[in-house]
Design a protein around this motif. Structure first.
Motif, short mmCIF file in Angstrom:
data_model
loop_
_atom_site.label_atom_id
_atom_site.label_comp_id
_atom_site.label_asym_id
_atom_site.label_seq_id
_atom_site.Cartn_x
_atom_site.Cartn_y
_atom_site.Cartn_z
N MET A 1 77.71 41.42 5.90
CA MET A 1 77.51 40.54 7.01
C MET A 1 76.09 40.68 7.49
SD MET A 1 79.32 41.03 10.70
CE MET A 1 79.45 39.55 11.62
N ILE A 2 75.46 39.54 7.73
CA ILE A 2 74.12 39.51 8.31
C ILE A 2 74.24 38.85 9.67
CG2 ILE A 2 71.76 38.66 8.10
CD1 ILE A 2 72.24 38.48 5.07
N VAL A 3 73.65 39.47 10.67
CA VAL A 3 73.65 38.90 12.02
C VAL A 3 72.22 38.81 12.51
CG1 VAL A 3 74.29 39.30 14.42
CG2 VAL A 3 75.95 39.68 12.63
N ALA A 4 71.85 37.61 12.95
CA ALA A 4 70.57 37.41 13.63
C ALA A 4 70.90 37.21 15.10
CB ALA A 4 69.85 36.19 13.07
N PHE A 5 70.24 37.96 15.95
CA PHE A 5 70.53 37.81 17.37
C PHE A 5 69.28 37.95 18.21
CE2 PHE A 5 70.86 42.31 16.64
CZ PHE A 5 70.50 42.93 17.84
N SER A 6 69.38 37.38 19.40
CA SER A 6 68.29 37.43 20.36
C SER A 6 68.88 37.79 21.71
CB SER A 6 67.60 36.06 20.43
OG SER A 6 66.64 36.04 21.46
N ILE A 7 68.31 38.79 22.34
CA ILE A 7 68.74 39.21 23.68
C ILE A 7 67.62 38.87 24.65
CG2 ILE A 7 69.36 41.16 25.15
CD1 ILE A 7 70.41 42.55 22.61
N THR A 8 67.96 38.15 25.70
CA THR A 8 66.98 37.79 26.72
C THR A 8 67.38 38.41 28.05
OG1 THR A 8 66.61 35.68 25.60
CG2 THR A 8 65.82 35.87 27.87
N PRO A 9 66.54 39.28 28.58
CA PRO A 9 66.80 39.83 29.90
C PRO A 9 66.43 38.79 30.97
CG PRO A 9 64.82 40.81 28.96
CD PRO A 9 65.36 39.88 27.95
N LEU A 10 67.31 38.58 31.91
CA LEU A 10 67.05 37.63 32.99
C LEU A 10 66.96 38.38 34.31
CD1 LEU A 10 69.65 34.96 31.84
CD2 LEU A 10 67.18 34.93 31.44
N GLY A 11 66.11 37.88 35.18
CA GLY A 11 65.98 38.49 36.50
C GLY A 11 65.04 39.68 36.54
N MET A 39 61.30 35.91 17.24
CA MET A 39 62.42 35.19 17.83
C MET A 39 63.76 35.93 17.75
SD MET A 39 61.28 32.24 18.98
CE MET A 39 62.76 31.27 19.07
N PHE A 40 64.00 36.65 16.66
CA PHE A 40 65.30 37.27 16.44
C PHE A 40 65.16 38.66 15.83
CE2 PHE A 40 66.43 32.80 16.48
CZ PHE A 40 67.63 32.79 17.19
#
Length: 96
Positions: A1-11, A39-40
Motif C-alpha cells: 500500500m502506498i499512501v500520499a498524505f498532506s497535513i495542514t495545521p490550522l490556527g 505538497m505531500f
C-alpha cells in the motif's frame, strides 16, 4: 500500500514549518519507505502500519495546532512491494 498524505495545521498563523516538520519526523522515524515533497508525504507499507504512522503524524501536529486538516490518497495493490520506486522506474522507461 502506498499512501500520499498532506497535513495542514490550522490556527497557528502563516508559519507552519514547525508543525509540519513534526509530522515529517514521525514518518521518517517510522522506518517505512517514505518521500516528502512540497505538497505531500508518501509512505509505503501494510495498511495497519501505514495508517498508524499517519495517525501519529496527525497527533504530533495536533499537539500544537488547534485544528488539523488531512488529505490522503491511497493505492492498495495486493502483493506489490517497493511500489514507490517501481512506479517511477516504469514511468522513466516510457519517457526514454
Amino acid at each position: 500500500m502506498i499512501v500520499a498524505f498532506s497535513i495542514t495545521p490550522l490556527g497557528v498563523g502563516e508559519g507552519v514549518a514547525e508543525p509540519v516538520a513534526r509530522a515529517v519526523k514521525v514518518v521518517r522515524d517510522s522506518g517505512l519507505p517514505n518521500r516528502t515533497d512540497a505538497m505531500f508525504t508518501t509512505i509505503e507499507g501494510e495498511w495497519d502500519e501505514v495508517m498508524a504512522v499517519v495517525k501519529r503524524a496527525v497527533d504530533a501536529v495536533a499537539e500544537i495546532a488547534p485544528r488539523v486538516s488531512l488529505v490522503l490518497k491511497a493505492d492498495l495493490r495486493e502483493g506489490v512491494t517497493d511500489g514507490m520506486t517501481t512506479k517511477i522506474e516504469s514511468l522513466e522507461r516510457h519517457l526514454s
